[in-house]
Motif scaffolding. Sequence first.
Motif, PDB file in Angstrom:
ATOM      1  N   SER A  91       0.836  -1.204   0.000  1.00  0.00           N
ATOM      2  CA  SER A  91       0.000   0.000   0.000  1.00  0.00           C
ATOM      3  C   SER A  91       0.871   1.254   0.000  1.00  0.00           C
ATOM      4  N   ASP A  92       1.666   1.377  -1.026  1.00  0.00           N
ATOM      5  CA  ASP A  92       2.552   2.521  -1.191  1.00  0.00           C
ATOM      6  C   ASP A  92       2.326   3.079  -2.599  1.00  0.00           C
ATOM      7  N   SER A  93       3.216   3.904  -3.071  1.00  0.00           N
ATOM      8  CA  SER A  93       3.055   4.477  -4.402  1.00  0.00           C
ATOM      9  C   SER A  93       3.427   3.447  -5.480  1.00  0.00           C
ATOM     10  N   VAL A  94       2.978   3.724  -6.703  1.00  0.00           N
ATOM     11  CA  VAL A  94       3.338   2.871  -7.845  1.00  0.00           C
ATOM     12  C   VAL A  94       4.854   2.826  -7.984  1.00  0.00           C
ATOM     13  N   LYS A  95       5.480   3.982  -7.863  1.00  0.00           N
ATOM     14  CA  LYS A  95       6.931   4.071  -7.996  1.00  0.00           C
ATOM     15  C   LYS A  95       7.635   3.189  -6.963  1.00  0.00           C
ATOM     16  N   SER A  96       7.193   3.241  -5.698  1.00  0.00           N
ATOM     17  CA  SER A  96       7.821   2.442  -4.638  1.00  0.00           C
ATOM     18  C   SER A  96       7.678   0.957  -4.914  1.00  0.00           C
ATOM     19  N   ASN A  97       6.517   0.558  -5.458  1.00  0.00           N
ATOM     20  CA  ASN A  97       6.310  -0.855  -5.761  1.00  0.00           C
ATOM     21  C   ASN A  97       7.217  -1.324  -6.895  1.00  0.00           C
ATOM     22  N   ILE A  98       7.412  -0.480  -7.900  1.00  0.00           N
ATOM     23  CA  ILE A  98       8.315  -0.847  -8.996  1.00  0.00           C
ATOM     24  C   ILE A  98       9.757  -0.901  -8.497  1.00  0.00           C
ATOM     25  N   MET A  99      10.123   0.048  -7.614  1.00  0.00           N
ATOM     26  CA  MET A  99      11.508   0.124  -7.122  1.00  0.00           C
ATOM     27  C   MET A  99      11.883  -1.041  -6.216  1.00  0.00           C
ATOM     28  N   GLU A 124      -2.077  10.843  -9.423  1.00  0.00           N
ATOM     29  CA  GLU A 124      -0.773  11.408  -9.073  1.00  0.00           C
ATOM     30  C   GLU A 124       0.360  10.701  -9.809  1.00  0.00           C
ATOM     31  N   GLY A 125       0.029  10.064 -10.942  1.00  0.00           N
ATOM     32  CA  GLY A 125       1.059   9.402 -11.726  1.00  0.00           C
ATOM     33  C   GLY A 125       1.797   8.341 -10.933  1.00  0.00           C
ATOM     34  N   TYR A 126       3.120   8.381 -10.989  1.00  0.00           N
ATOM     35  CA  TYR A 126       3.934   7.379 -10.294  1.00  0.00           C
ATOM     36  C   TYR A 126       3.842   7.487  -8.776  1.00  0.00           C
ATOM     37  N   ASP A 127       3.358   8.625  -8.262  1.00  0.00           N
ATOM     38  CA  ASP A 127       3.233   8.810  -6.813  1.00  0.00           C
ATOM     39  C   ASP A 127       1.868   8.396  -6.278  1.00  0.00           C
ATOM     40  N   THR A 128       1.020   7.839  -7.129  1.00  0.00           N
ATOM     41  CA  THR A 128      -0.320   7.406  -6.705  1.00  0.00           C
ATOM     42  C   THR A 128      -0.211   6.199  -5.773  1.00  0.00           C
ATOM     43  N   LYS A 129      -0.903   6.275  -4.643  1.00  0.00           N
ATOM     44  CA  LYS A 129      -0.947   5.144  -3.706  1.00  0.00           C
ATOM     45  C   LYS A 129      -1.875   4.071  -4.276  1.00  0.00           C
ATOM     46  N   VAL A 130      -1.423   2.809  -4.227  1.00  0.00           N
ATOM     47  CA  VAL A 130      -2.195   1.733  -4.864  1.00  0.00           C
ATOM     48  C   VAL A 130      -3.153   1.043  -3.913  1.00  0.00           C
ATOM     49  N   GLY A 131      -3.106   1.383  -2.603  1.00  0.00           N
ATOM     50  CA  GLY A 131      -3.976   0.726  -1.632  1.00  0.00           C
ATOM     51  C   GLY A 131      -3.438  -0.633  -1.216  1.00  0.00           C
ATOM     52  N   GLU A 132      -4.020  -1.205  -0.170  1.00  0.00           N
ATOM     53  CA  GLU A 132      -3.544  -2.492   0.343  1.00  0.00           C
ATOM     54  C   GLU A 132      -3.684  -3.574  -0.719  1.00  0.00           C
ATOM     55  N   ARG A 133      -2.570  -4.280  -0.955  1.00  0.00           N
ATOM     56  CA  ARG A 133      -2.477  -5.347  -1.966  1.00  0.00           C
ATOM     57  C   ARG A 133      -2.829  -4.830  -3.364  1.00  0.00           C
ATOM     58  N   GLY A 134      -2.687  -3.517  -3.594  1.00  0.00           N
ATOM     59  CA  GLY A 134      -2.938  -2.942  -4.909  1.00  0.00           C
ATOM     60  C   GLY A 134      -4.401  -2.884  -5.281  1.00  0.00           C
ATOM     61  N   VAL A 135      -5.278  -2.717  -4.257  1.00  0.00           N
ATOM     62  CA  VAL A 135      -6.719  -2.810  -4.478  1.00  0.00           C
ATOM     63  C   VAL A 135      -7.248  -1.733  -5.433  1.00  0.00           C
ATOM     64  N   LYS A 136      -6.524  -0.617  -5.568  1.00  0.00           N
ATOM     65  CA  LYS A 136      -7.004   0.475  -6.426  1.00  0.00           C
ATOM     66  C   LYS A 136      -6.691   0.250  -7.909  1.00  0.00           C
ATOM     67  N   LEU A 137      -5.943  -0.797  -8.213  1.00  0.00           N
ATOM     68  CA  LEU A 137      -5.589  -1.095  -9.599  1.00  0.00           C
ATOM     69  C   LEU A 137      -6.343  -2.329 -10.075  1.00  0.00           C
ATOM     70  N   SER A 138      -6.544  -2.410 -11.395  1.00  0.00           N
ATOM     71  CA  SER A 138      -7.167  -3.605 -11.968  1.00  0.00           C
ATOM     72  C   SER A 138      -6.157  -4.752 -11.971  1.00  0.00           C
ATOM     73  N   ARG A 176       1.165  -5.573 -14.660  1.00  0.00           N
ATOM     74  CA  ARG A 176       2.157  -4.781 -15.386  1.00  0.00           C
ATOM     75  C   ARG A 176       3.126  -4.085 -14.432  1.00  0.00           C
ATOM     76  N   VAL A 177       2.631  -3.643 -13.263  1.00  0.00           N
ATOM     77  CA  VAL A 177       3.529  -3.069 -12.248  1.00  0.00           C
ATOM     78  C   VAL A 177       4.497  -4.144 -11.747  1.00  0.00           C
ATOM     79  N   ALA A 178       3.975  -5.365 -11.542  1.00  0.00           N
ATOM     80  CA  ALA A 178       4.821  -6.476 -11.088  1.00  0.00           C
ATOM     81  C   ALA A 178       5.880  -6.821 -12.134  1.00  0.00           C
ATOM     82  N   ILE A 179       5.494  -6.769 -13.401  1.00  0.00           N
ATOM     83  CA  ILE A 179       6.448  -7.056 -14.478  1.00  0.00           C
ATOM     84  C   ILE A 179       7.491  -5.941 -14.564  1.00  0.00           C
ATOM     85  N   ALA A 180       7.050  -4.700 -14.344  1.00  0.00           N
ATOM     86  CA  ALA A 180       7.981  -3.560 -14.393  1.00  0.00           C
ATOM     87  C   ALA A 180       9.071  -3.708 -13.334  1.00  0.00           C
ATOM     88  N   ARG A 181       8.718  -4.185 -12.144  1.00  0.00           N
ATOM     89  CA  ARG A 181       9.752  -4.298 -11.115  1.00  0.00           C
ATOM     90  C   ARG A 181      10.738  -5.429 -11.438  1.00  0.00           C
TER      91      ARG A 181
END
Length: 581
Positions: free
Chosen positions: A430-438, A467-481, A487-492
């Motif tokens: 439950s952090d930003s998209v950027k943090s999850n990729i990093m 908020e682009g890459y700074d958007t919080k994804v929610g617990e377990r990425g609940v805010k994303l499809s 795709r975020v998992a593949i990016a990391r």
Amino acid sequence: MGSMKRYLRFVKPYRFDIFLTFIIGVIKFAIPLFTPVLIKIVIDDIIGADHLSNDEKTKELFYWLGGTAVLFFIIRPPVEYYRQYFAQRLSNKILYDIRQKLYAHLQKLGLKFYANNRVGDVISRVINDVEQTKEFVMTGLMNVWIDLCTILIAIVIMLKLDVKLTLVSLIAFPFYAISVRYFFARLRSLTRERSKALAGVQSYLHERVQGMSIIKSFTLETHEQQIFAETNGKFLDKALEQTRWNAKTFAVVNTITGIAPLVVVGYAGYQVINGHLSVGTMAAFVAYIDSLYNPLRRLVNASTTLTQAVASMDRMFELFDEKYDIEDVPGAKLLSQVKGKIDFENVTFHYGEEGRDVLKNINFNIASGQTVALVGMSGGGKSTIISLIPRFYDVIEGAVKIDGIDVRNATIESLRSQIGIVLQDNILFSDSVKSNIMMGNPQASDDEVIAAAKAANAHDFIMSLPEGYDTKVGERGVKLSGGQKQRVAIARVFLKNPPILILDEATSALDLESEALIQESLDRLAHNRTTVIVAHRLSTITHADQILVIDHGELKEQGTHDSLMNQNGIYHDLFQVQKLD
């Protein structure tokens, strides 16, 4: 006692801090011990001084009150402040150290531990039980000793005033000691049971809050309320049982400590009547009774608190004592510049001590840069095979080798740093998209993060987020499809850039559009890497260099898509069934 000795290892680095806090605490509690002396002086040496005039008595009274005011209103406040500040700072620093070490321990525990233990119970031990041990520092290492010092100081002063009356004042001490010893013998086990029941409530809540969508979709609210009432009721029963025993303890101990003032007043009054004791000394002794027995009553509270703290220590050290099922062997090698050759040699594996074999004598070889697919019915052992490569579990027999090195002879960190994994249900924090990729590379630059996102076909949808890459994804990425999470998992994994890639049904359960985007990014990711794919949809792995058919823990067929289709065996039948579907 074992738990307390182990706990003292965390306390040892702060010996000086404890000593300083202890000295300040003794000063804090010693200051009020002057009040009974003041009462005696006022009654005997001022009011009862017939040789002094009223003006002289008044002058003496204000002289003593002025000195006392300096003691209580100028010296005591900073002493009180630093006593509280140092005590809290010290205990919180110790808890910080414990949680740091405990979290490091949790990260070293194998997946077997997490498969066999409820998350809520683990969290309860790290949060609730560790917090409860704070009382051992505050009470056991400071308050108890300060109270004992206060009692000793009070006894010394009382002995100087009157020896016989002091001995009478101490008449309840032996009965107090016997009652405390009797009642607190059972309190530790009751407190331990209460802590365990509380952890049960927390575990239940943790699971149900995470699965609230299931509860709502099956309209299980009433049913779940009943189950929670049972779980919560078990905690209530244990809490009340402990409370009843506590209440008995306080009733008996307070009765015993309440006898002493009556005995002192009776004996002192008799001595005053017969002219053997001054009124001021009697008044001072009555005041000292509170100074003597209030710390004793606090010690009863302290005993209860310490019992709870020790019970929590037991649970905390139980977690510390969990053995690592996966560890570096002495002299383990660093894996570097891995080419990606993987060999399974006569691998047999089962979960648990006496479980059935999940894998039976598995043999295969994957050349560097090859793409190999594992197919077969659910429960056949495909996911187990890929769990053995990064050494999430160790083989029972045989060996798994990377570039000819048994994975058990490589350091865990260097082994897993060479492997990138994309699962069917990837966990995002439950952090930003950027943090999850990093998480693929915490030292990566912004440009590298963006490049990885573009390679994973994720950049466009990320830029459309609020908020682009700074958007919080929610617990377990609940805010994303589902497709966005993948795709975020593949990016990391792109950011990690490992030589070995594991894909565990990474495109199943996705819509066609998401699957096409993800398949494209996975093909790009697999280029020039050794890739192991667990596939449900056989149409996605027809290009693989090798296809391994796993059935009931055995390698039944092996070859390319075309060769396996020509065999008219298990793979052929599975492919035909999916084609018909």
